[in-house]
Scaffold this motif. Sequence first.
Motif, PDB file in Angstrom:
ATOM      1  N   ALA A  30     -10.954  -2.740 -35.406  1.00 54.72           N
ATOM      2  CA  ALA A  30     -11.592  -3.616 -34.428  1.00 54.72           C
ATOM      3  C   ALA A  30     -10.824  -4.926 -34.292  1.00 54.72           C
ATOM      4  O   ALA A  30     -10.181  -5.406 -35.233  1.00 54.72           O
ATOM      5  CB  ALA A  30     -13.034  -3.892 -34.840  1.00 54.72           C
ATOM      6  N   ASP A  31     -10.925  -5.531 -33.110  1.00 58.82           N
ATOM      7  CA  ASP A  31     -10.327  -6.853 -32.903  1.00 58.82           C
ATOM      8  C   ASP A  31     -11.063  -7.914 -33.700  1.00 58.82           C
ATOM      9  O   ASP A  31     -10.449  -8.850 -34.210  1.00 58.82           O
ATOM     10  CB  ASP A  31     -10.361  -7.195 -31.406  1.00 58.82           C
ATOM     11  N   GLU A  32     -12.388  -7.749 -33.825  1.00 49.38           N
ATOM     12  CA  GLU A  32     -13.192  -8.669 -34.627  1.00 49.38           C
ATOM     13  C   GLU A  32     -14.306  -7.887 -35.298  1.00 49.38           C
ATOM     14  O   GLU A  32     -14.852  -6.926 -34.719  1.00 49.38           O
ATOM     15  CB  GLU A  32     -13.775  -9.803 -33.768  1.00 49.38           C
ATOM     16  N   ILE A  33     -14.641  -8.319 -36.521  1.00 49.17           N
ATOM     17  CA  ILE A  33     -15.706  -7.671 -37.288  1.00 49.17           C
ATOM     18  C   ILE A  33     -16.841  -8.674 -37.475  1.00 49.17           C
ATOM     19  O   ILE A  33     -16.617  -9.784 -37.991  1.00 49.17           O
ATOM     20  CB  ILE A  33     -15.187  -7.187 -38.658  1.00 49.17           C
ATOM     21  N   TYR A  34     -18.046  -8.281 -37.055  1.00 50.23           N
ATOM     22  CA  TYR A  34     -19.241  -9.111 -37.204  1.00 50.23           C
ATOM     23  C   TYR A  34     -20.140  -8.494 -38.278  1.00 50.23           C
ATOM     24  O   TYR A  34     -20.294  -7.265 -38.337  1.00 50.23           O
ATOM     25  CB  TYR A  34     -20.001  -9.209 -35.880  1.00 50.23           C
ATOM     26  N   VAL A  35     -20.721  -9.337 -39.105  1.00 53.21           N
ATOM     27  CA  VAL A  35     -21.558  -8.866 -40.210  1.00 53.21           C
ATOM     28  C   VAL A  35     -22.819  -9.711 -40.288  1.00 53.21           C
ATOM     29  O   VAL A  35     -22.901 -10.797 -39.683  1.00 53.21           O
ATOM     30  CB  VAL A  35     -20.796  -8.945 -41.557  1.00 53.21           C
ATOM     31  N   ASP A  36     -23.779  -9.214 -41.039  1.00 51.06           N
ATOM     32  CA  ASP A  36     -24.906 -10.033 -41.460  1.00 51.06           C
ATOM     33  C   ASP A  36     -24.538 -10.640 -42.814  1.00 51.06           C
ATOM     34  O   ASP A  36     -23.753 -10.063 -43.572  1.00 51.06           O
ATOM     35  CB  ASP A  36     -26.163  -9.178 -41.589  1.00 51.06           C
ATOM     36  N   LYS A  37     -25.123 -11.781 -43.122  1.00 46.24           N
ATOM     37  CA  LYS A  37     -24.750 -12.446 -44.376  1.00 46.24           C
ATOM     38  C   LYS A  37     -25.078 -11.609 -45.604  1.00 46.24           C
ATOM     39  O   LYS A  37     -24.479 -11.789 -46.676  1.00 46.24           O
ATOM     40  CB  LYS A  37     -25.444 -13.802 -44.474  1.00 46.24           C
TER      41      LYS A  37
END
Length: 337
Positions: A176-183
């Motif tokens: 992925a170009d960017e990875i988003y997560v929950d804390k």
Amino acid sequence: MSNLDDGRPAEPTLGPPPAHPTVTPATPAPPSVDARVIEDFARGFLRDRRDDRRWRVFFRLAWLLLFVALAWALVAQQRGVSAPSGPHTALIDVRGEIDAEGHASAEALNAALRTAFDDDGAQAVVLRINSPGGSPVQAGLIYDELRRLKTLHKKKLYAVCEELCASAAYYIAAAADEIYVDKASIIGSIGVLMDGFGFTGTMQKLGVERRLIAAGENKGLLDPFSPLSEAHRAYAQAMVNQIHRQFIAVVKEGRGKRLKETPETFSGLFWSGESALQQGLADHLGSLDYVAREVVKAEEVIDYTPKENVAERLAKRFGAAVGAGAAKAISGAVGLR
């Protein structure tokens, strides 16, 4: 007067009438044993034929109802899929174990990815991941297809990690170009394992003899009922290390300079989403809705995730793949888990 016949009819005389023989009605003879057997057999045969006809009618109706139900379900499922309308965010879920026979297989996901990237209305593609990992082969096939599609269509790819994005799942997310997560997400576990069981001690205690006949000195490699030799252990370890190096190369390629490598980065440890941000394994905190609304700027989300059809669900429920779990438990497959 003479009693001689003189040609005249005899005169009636008084006295009891002449006796007539009494006719007694004939009593029918009881049927023989053979006749009763034949009669019982005939009755039973006719009863069985009637029962057979009833069951045939029942099963025909049952199959007809099943066919109608399947047809109705398929039509309802097709009507329930909303067609893309205008600019939107394309969503594909990666859930559960990444496996050739599961929902998250390369065959299923790659087909959905091609459809999502090909759609002109899709402004970007989002992988929503909740997976503990799985097959390195399947993860590699998905990763390679993601890289190809990104280059071909010039579209952004985002990964949104929920509870779990570990091992083979992170292998895919690295594209992925960017990875988003929950804390509080669980991220990482960049390692490879080969697991199984050894039963040699148990067999000795039970007095069970292992009889293995194989052509080729290494054909019995990792057989759970035979002792593990040092040569076989070293060979298996070398293979696992090789796959681990492939995994590391993929992560470094995908994360680039954002990765803050430490001695523990590729040790197989996993971290919370908050710690993953600090180590460069993830980019931002955020959910699917946040990414669609604030990043892609296309709030409408269209789900391209491949759905299991009714026939497949019924086949699995009635045990089409009963032996897969047992075979897998015995074989000890290599996995990114």
